[in-house]
Design a protein around this motif. Structure first.
Motif, PDB file in Angstrom:
ATOM      1  N   ASP A  21       0.819  -1.209   0.000  1.00  0.00           N
ATOM      2  CA  ASP A  21       0.000   0.000   0.000  1.00  0.00           C
ATOM      3  C   ASP A  21       0.854   1.260   0.000  1.00  0.00           C
ATOM      4  O   ASP A  21       0.524   2.231  -0.681  1.00  0.00           O
ATOM      5  CB  ASP A  21      -0.940   0.013   1.211  1.00  0.00           C
ATOM      6  CG  ASP A  21      -2.072  -0.985   1.077  1.00  0.00           C
ATOM      7  OD1 ASP A  21      -2.337  -1.448  -0.054  1.00  0.00           O
ATOM      8  OD2 ASP A  21      -2.699  -1.316   2.110  1.00  0.00           O
ATOM      9  N   ARG A  24       2.153   1.730  -3.481  1.00  0.00           N
ATOM     10  CA  ARG A  24       1.066   2.199  -4.351  1.00  0.00           C
ATOM     11  C   ARG A  24       0.780   3.678  -4.093  1.00  0.00           C
ATOM     12  O   ARG A  24       0.574   4.449  -5.026  1.00  0.00           O
ATOM     13  CB  ARG A  24      -0.184   1.351  -4.110  1.00  0.00           C
ATOM     14  CG  ARG A  24      -1.370   1.736  -4.918  1.00  0.00           C
ATOM     15  CD  ARG A  24      -1.246   1.240  -6.345  1.00  0.00           C
ATOM     16  NE  ARG A  24      -2.467   1.568  -7.045  1.00  0.00           N
ATOM     17  CZ  ARG A  24      -2.502   2.035  -8.283  1.00  0.00           C
ATOM     18  NH1 ARG A  24      -1.389   2.149  -8.965  1.00  0.00           N
ATOM     19  NH2 ARG A  24      -3.624   2.337  -8.859  1.00  0.00           N
ATOM     20  N   ASP A  39      -8.465   9.419 -10.885  1.00  0.00           N
ATOM     21  CA  ASP A  39      -9.262   9.188  -9.685  1.00  0.00           C
ATOM     22  C   ASP A  39      -8.420   9.499  -8.446  1.00  0.00           C
ATOM     23  O   ASP A  39      -7.765   8.622  -7.900  1.00  0.00           O
ATOM     24  CB  ASP A  39      -9.754   7.739  -9.654  1.00  0.00           C
ATOM     25  CG  ASP A  39     -10.683   7.458  -8.496  1.00  0.00           C
ATOM     26  OD1 ASP A  39     -11.246   8.420  -7.946  1.00  0.00           O
ATOM     27  OD2 ASP A  39     -10.852   6.276  -8.150  1.00  0.00           O
ATOM     28  N   ARG A  41      -9.467  10.133  -5.570  1.00  0.00           N
ATOM     29  CA  ARG A  41     -10.103   9.537  -4.392  1.00  0.00           C
ATOM     30  C   ARG A  41      -9.376   8.261  -3.971  1.00  0.00           C
ATOM     31  O   ARG A  41      -9.362   7.906  -2.792  1.00  0.00           O
ATOM     32  CB  ARG A  41     -11.570   9.249  -4.684  1.00  0.00           C
ATOM     33  CG  ARG A  41     -12.316   8.674  -3.518  1.00  0.00           C
ATOM     34  CD  ARG A  41     -13.802   8.565  -3.850  1.00  0.00           C
ATOM     35  NE  ARG A  41     -14.534   7.946  -2.786  1.00  0.00           N
ATOM     36  CZ  ARG A  41     -15.039   8.588  -1.747  1.00  0.00           C
ATOM     37  NH1 ARG A  41     -14.867   9.885  -1.652  1.00  0.00           N
ATOM     38  NH2 ARG A  41     -15.707   7.951  -0.818  1.00  0.00           N
ATOM     39  N   GLU A  42      -8.754   7.599  -4.913  1.00  0.00           N
ATOM     40  CA  GLU A  42      -8.008   6.376  -4.616  1.00  0.00           C
ATOM     41  C   GLU A  42      -6.869   6.645  -3.625  1.00  0.00           C
ATOM     42  O   GLU A  42      -6.562   5.798  -2.788  1.00  0.00           O
ATOM     43  CB  GLU A  42      -7.455   5.781  -5.911  1.00  0.00           C
ATOM     44  CG  GLU A  42      -6.798   4.444  -5.744  1.00  0.00           C
ATOM     45  CD  GLU A  42      -6.329   3.860  -7.069  1.00  0.00           C
ATOM     46  OE1 GLU A  42      -5.783   2.748  -7.038  1.00  0.00           O
ATOM     47  OE2 GLU A  42      -6.488   4.510  -8.113  1.00  0.00           O
ATOM     48  N   GLU A  45      -8.367   6.581  -0.198  1.00  0.00           N
ATOM     49  CA  GLU A  45      -8.719   5.215   0.193  1.00  0.00           C
ATOM     50  C   GLU A  45      -7.480   4.419   0.617  1.00  0.00           C
ATOM     51  O   GLU A  45      -7.524   3.667   1.582  1.00  0.00           O
ATOM     52  CB  GLU A  45      -9.442   4.518  -0.947  1.00  0.00           C
ATOM     53  CG  GLU A  45     -10.812   5.113  -1.226  1.00  0.00           C
ATOM     54  CD  GLU A  45     -11.427   4.613  -2.523  1.00  0.00           C
ATOM     55  OE1 GLU A  45     -10.761   3.871  -3.265  1.00  0.00           O
ATOM     56  OE2 GLU A  45     -12.575   5.000  -2.784  1.00  0.00           O
ATOM     57  N   ILE A  46      -6.382   4.618  -0.091  1.00  0.00           N
ATOM     58  CA  ILE A  46      -5.152   3.901   0.264  1.00  0.00           C
ATOM     59  C   ILE A  46      -4.606   4.414   1.590  1.00  0.00           C
ATOM     60  O   ILE A  46      -4.152   3.628   2.422  1.00  0.00           O
ATOM     61  CB  ILE A  46      -4.111   4.016  -0.866  1.00  0.00           C
ATOM     62  CG1 ILE A  46      -4.581   3.204  -2.070  1.00  0.00           C
ATOM     63  CG2 ILE A  46      -2.748   3.514  -0.408  1.00  0.00           C
ATOM     64  CD1 ILE A  46      -3.709   3.315  -3.282  1.00  0.00           C
TER      65      ILE A  46
END
Length: 64
Positions: A21, A24, A39, A41-42, A45-46
């Motif tokens: 994570d 990423r 995106d 928003r990702e 979330e991560i």
């Protein structure tokens, strides 16, 4: 991934997830800097998932 889904994971699995994570997140941050991310928003979330994994790891260490 919900926090409940992390309940059955071992510390080794959690540390592997944390490494993936973070890698990423770093890659997405670099892409965001050059406006290649569609995106954003990702990223949030991560970051939330990293926080959940770290919280679960803290709980596991406190139990031992």
């Amino acid at each position: 991934m919900n926090f409940k889904e992390l309940q059955g994971k071992s510390e080794k699995e959690l540390s592997g997830m944390l490494v993936e994570d973070r890698a990423r997140l770093h890659a997405l941050s670099m892409k965001k800097a050059v406006n290649q991310v569609k995106d954003v928003r990702e990223i949030r979330e991560i970051r939330q998932r990293i926080a959940q994994v770290m919280t679960k790891m803290t709980h596991l260490k406190a139990q031992t």
